[in-house]
Write a protein that holds these residues in place. Structure first.
Motif, short mmCIF file in Angstrom:
data_model
loop_
_atom_site.label_atom_id
_atom_site.label_comp_id
_atom_site.label_asym_id
_atom_site.label_seq_id
_atom_site.Cartn_x
_atom_site.Cartn_y
_atom_site.Cartn_z
N ASP A 61 -3.71 6.53 -4.38
CA ASP A 61 -2.69 5.56 -3.98
C ASP A 61 -1.53 6.29 -3.30
O ASP A 61 -1.06 5.91 -2.23
CB ASP A 61 -2.23 4.83 -5.25
CG ASP A 61 -1.16 3.78 -4.97
OD1 ASP A 61 -1.17 3.20 -3.88
OD2 ASP A 61 -0.31 3.57 -5.88
N HIS A 67 -4.24 -1.75 2.29
CA HIS A 67 -3.83 -0.63 1.43
C HIS A 67 -4.82 -0.39 0.28
O HIS A 67 -5.36 0.72 0.17
CB HIS A 67 -2.40 -0.86 0.93
CG HIS A 67 -1.99 0.04 -0.20
ND1 HIS A 67 -1.89 1.41 -0.05
CD2 HIS A 67 -1.70 -0.23 -1.50
CE1 HIS A 67 -1.54 1.94 -1.22
NE2 HIS A 67 -1.42 0.96 -2.11
N ASN A 100 -0.09 6.15 0.56
CA ASN A 100 1.32 5.85 0.83
C ASN A 100 1.98 6.95 1.64
O ASN A 100 2.82 6.69 2.50
CB ASN A 100 2.09 5.65 -0.49
CG ASN A 100 1.76 4.31 -1.13
OD1 ASN A 100 1.37 3.37 -0.44
ND2 ASN A 100 1.90 4.23 -2.44
N TYR A 115 -1.77 -6.78 3.57
CA TYR A 115 -1.60 -5.92 2.41
C TYR A 115 -2.92 -5.33 1.93
O TYR A 115 -2.99 -4.16 1.53
CB TYR A 115 -0.92 -6.67 1.25
CG TYR A 115 -0.46 -5.71 0.19
CD1 TYR A 115 0.78 -5.09 0.30
CD2 TYR A 115 -1.30 -5.33 -0.86
CE1 TYR A 115 1.18 -4.15 -0.62
CE2 TYR A 115 -0.90 -4.38 -1.78
CZ TYR A 115 0.34 -3.80 -1.67
OH TYR A 115 0.74 -2.85 -2.56
N HIS A 143 -5.78 -2.41 -7.81
CA HIS A 143 -4.70 -1.69 -8.47
C HIS A 143 -3.32 -2.32 -8.33
O HIS A 143 -2.46 -2.10 -9.18
CB HIS A 143 -4.68 -0.21 -8.05
CG HIS A 143 -3.98 0.07 -6.75
ND1 HIS A 143 -4.62 0.06 -5.55
CD2 HIS A 143 -2.69 0.37 -6.49
CE1 HIS A 143 -3.76 0.35 -4.58
NE2 HIS A 143 -2.57 0.54 -5.12
N ASP A 144 -3.09 -3.10 -7.28
CA ASP A 144 -1.75 -3.69 -7.12
C ASP A 144 -1.72 -5.18 -7.48
O ASP A 144 -0.68 -5.83 -7.34
CB ASP A 144 -1.26 -3.50 -5.68
CG ASP A 144 -0.66 -2.12 -5.46
OD1 ASP A 144 -0.16 -1.54 -6.46
OD2 ASP A 144 -0.70 -1.61 -4.33
MN MN Z 1 -0.60 0.93 -4.22
#
Ligand code: MN
Length: 733
Positions: A142, A50, A146, A47, A75-76
């Motif tokens: 972001d 990202h 994506n 992860y 950010h996540d």
């Molecule tokens: Mn994100």
């Protein structure tokens, strides 16, 4: 792999001019890496890859510094792990925590299941954006990552994410001046929304790319030599346009692939000589190129003298190449180029010490202002706001020579509100290029506009029909809501006073109000209060209306005896079935509440009180015509079953324009006397007045604002009684 990616992030950061806070970034990375440990993306990679990629976009494609890079890495974390914003605050300080908090709040995306949800999400996005612009810049990074990795998502998610990107993130990126990110987002969205068309276009582009590039080299050679001889350090490049922008061009201009003449985006980015204005040098290069190739006289865009609202600066020219094809060339300095690619961030980098306000700052301030005013109709706001994101711009000048930027189609009133809400509220029109224009005048590029105001002027409901900027609309809505609430309060107070004076106990107020609502065919208390506040409903007869025992119908005014409640969706069936037995059931009662849902047709312009009929179209919408209108006659004969009789149950809430013709003996003072009756005795406003006098006979044609037929005919009677007036007629078109 993870460490390698992190090293490359630090490397990109090292190549910027930001003060180097590597430690802080490393700390954020280690923390995020641990927090996301063991989790994988749909693509199968860890992860943390990202957030690392997002951070890399933030630094190398948007040009932001360590605070944003750290926030991007984190950010996540709050969204996807057990850590909270407080944890981030303790470890990394309040600034980064605030940005992460903002990103978490908008992490759900904009699209919801319901329109209202969508509007609310969008509002949230704008709110966080106006708090700290970095939130939305990181959000765009972001989204870009994506989109670049959208392949791994299931089909239905691809559609949602691509749709959202096209709908809001690409326009936002555009508005924030992120030129290349906007193009990439649009192109990726297009690729997932129209996979077949995309593939087809790519194939066609590839097919004769070789010839295209050879042609370009031949075209570029003489320009290169010329620029070298002028001593410039420059890049002259050609980039094939994206499938999306080609597709859009084919669609908007209705042309085939072969007819898209500017498949290549040719660009000159140069380092300007010192002690010489950038603008002059751009024009010098223009002059050098046009010595070689013939320019298209109508395709020069000077975004240097007046930059776009998103800060974009460049000189665009189109010249005829060796094969007779038109070629567009963008001429930019390095600074302008960075501005075009990185937008806002570059803007701040180049902004001089005294912090002058850029168009972007103004825009953000406008958003804040609009969001501050409470706006219950979020959907409408969203629509206007989105319109404003896409809209082409026009530049106009104030009398002092200041440039104002407005979306295309903006009116004098929009400009007035943009300058100051006070100016908007009192706007009566403007001098446009020294000629008097009304406030609904649509501005053109280059207009010089002096807004005119009058202290007694105040916003009118019809103004909403011709403002297009979110700022003006929300200011107007706020004004009307405030006004309505005031009227409601006045009405409620009056009603309470009246009830008290009838010695009705407070516990029975509700029942009394209920009976009034029934009596006046209303459903909303607020509307009832407002009508009382406006004096449209008088309280003299209150006692009879709220007396509970007697039959209500016996006290109705005679013309209302046939009336039935307004047609509602549920009883529509039964109404249609009963028509043959009982004609009177096919009746539409128009109240102040439902009046805005029907169309008062333009051909005959019926006003409250007029004998009228309604025609129900297939969508259920009611069209109201004057009884004797020719259109009504035709409708009656062909669609008998869809025709309703009309009963008016309105209370002088809105005004309508009516035409009237007066004839009489021309005599000194008659006009003044006539106007005195209209204005002083009836307080009726005049919209138009034409007078002709011929051989002692005078004819006046007037357009007046009246509430209903009764008011109009009272006035007509009063005028008829005047000495020397022969006839007074209502005029139908
Ligand atoms: Mn994100």
């Amino acid at each position: 792999m993870i460490e390698q990616e992190f090293a490359s992030l630090i490397d990109a950061y090292a190549h910027t001019s930001h003060r180097q806070h590597v430690e802080r970034i490393e700390q954020a990375f280690r923390f995020a890496n641990k927090a996301h440990y063991g989790v994988r993306r749909l693509s199968g990679e860890p992860y943390i890859m990202h957030p690392l990629a997002v951070a890399k976009i933030v630094v190398s494609e948007i040009g932001l510094g360590s605070t944003s890079i750290s926030a991007a890495l984190l950010h996540d974390v709050v969204e996807d792990t057990d850590y909270t914003v407080e944890d981030i605050d303790n470890l990394f300080g309040s600034k980064i925590a605030q940005i992460v908090d903002g990103l978490t709040k908008i992490s759900g995306g904009v699209f919801g299941d319901k329109a209202s949800e969508q509007a609310e999400n969008f509002r949230k996005l704008l709110l966080t954006m106006s708090d700290d612009i970095r939130v939305v810049l990181i959000k765009i990074a972001d989204r870009l990552h994506n989109m670049r990795t959208l392949e791994a998502q299931p089909k239905e998610k691809q559609y949602k994410i691509a749709g959202e990107t096209q709908y809001i993130y690409a326009p936002l990126a555009h508005r924030l001046g992120l030129g290349s990110i906007k193009s990439e987002l649009e192109n990726l969205a297009f690729r997932y929304e129209h996979p077949n068309t995309y593939a087809e276009l790519q194939e066609r582009i590839a097919a004769d790319n070789m010839t295209r590039m050879e042609n370009f080299e031949r075209f570029a050679q003489p320009i290169r030599e010329k620029l070298k001889s002028l001593g410039y350090e420059f890049d002259l490049t050609a980039r094939i346009k994206s499938p999306y922008s080609i597709w859009r061009k084919m669609n908007t201009k209705h042309i085939s692939f072969d007819d898209v003449y500017d498949l290549l985006a040719v660009r000159i980015v140069f380092t300007p000589h010192p002690n010489f204005s950038e603008k002059d040098q751009c024009w010098m290069i223009y002059s050098a190129i046009t010595e070689i190739y013939r320019p298209h006289p109508e395709r020069i865009r000077d975004w240097i003298s007046t930059p776009k609202a998103n800060g974009y600066e460049a000189l665009h020219i189109t010249v005829m190449g060796q094969n007779g094809d038109w070629v567009e060339i963008q001429i930019r300095t390095r600074r302008m180029h960075e501005l075009a690619e990185q937008g806002l961030a570059a803007h701040w980098k180049y902004k001089s010490g005294e912090m002058e306000e850029t168009e972007l700052d103004k825009w953000l301030r406008d958003i804040k202002e609009v969001l501050k005013s409470d706006s219950p109709d979020a959907m409408a706001f969203l629509d206007t706001f989105k319109l404003n994101l896409f809209a082409k711009e026009v530049f106009v000048f104030t009398p002092s020579g200041d440039i104002q930027t407005l979306p295309q189609g903006a009116t004098v009133l929009d400009l007035a509100y943009q300058l100051h809400s006070e100016l908007g509220e009192h706007c009566i029109g403007a001098k446009v290029n020294h000629t008097l224009k009304s406030s609904d005048y649509i501005l053109h590029a280059g207009d010089q506009v002096e807004v005119l105001t009058a202290q007694q002027q105040q916003p009118q409901p019809e103004w909403l029909n011709y403002v297009i900027t979110a700022k003006a609309q929300s200011a107007l809505n706020a004004f009307f809501r405030k006004q309505e609430r005031q009227q409601e309060r006045v009405g409620e107070r009056r009603l309470n006073d009246a009830l008290r004076s009838l010695s009705i106990p407070e516990t029975q107020y509700d029942g009394a109000i209920q009976r009034m609502l029934t009596y006046y065919h209303l459903t909303k208390r607020s509307v009832l209060f407002r009508q009382i506040g406006l004096d449209a409903i008088k309280l003299e007869g209150l006692k009879d209306i709220i007396a509970p025992k007697q039959s209500l119908w016996s006290r109705l005014r005679p013309w209302r005896q046939n009336s039935q409640p307004a047609i509602s969706e549920q009883d529509e069936e039964s109404v249609t079935m009963d028509t043959r037995k009982d004609k009177s059931r096919h009746n539409l009662v128009l109240t102040d509440e439902n009046l805005k849902d029907v169309i008062l047709e333009d051909c005959c312009k019926p006003i409250p009180g007029d004998e009228a009929i309604a025609f129900k179209d297939t969508t259920g919408k009611m069209h109201v015509h004057y009884m004797n209108c020719p259109v009504a006659e035709r409708l009656k004969s062909s669609y008998g079953k869809s025709i309703y009789s009309v009963t008016w149950d309105t209370h002088r809430m809105s005004q309508y324009k009516e035409k009237m013709e007066i004839e009489g003996i021309d005599q000194f003072g008659l006009l003044i006397e006539m106007l005195r009756v209209i204005s002083d005795n009836f307080h009726i406003n005049i919209n138009e007045l034409h007078i002709t006098a011929n051989n002692g006979v005078f004819t006046a044609r007037l357009v007046l604002y009246v509430y209903d037929k009764a008011e109009l005919y009272e006035l007509m009677d009063a005028l008829k009684k005047m000495h020397n007036i022969q006839s007074v007629k209502r005029v139908f078109d």
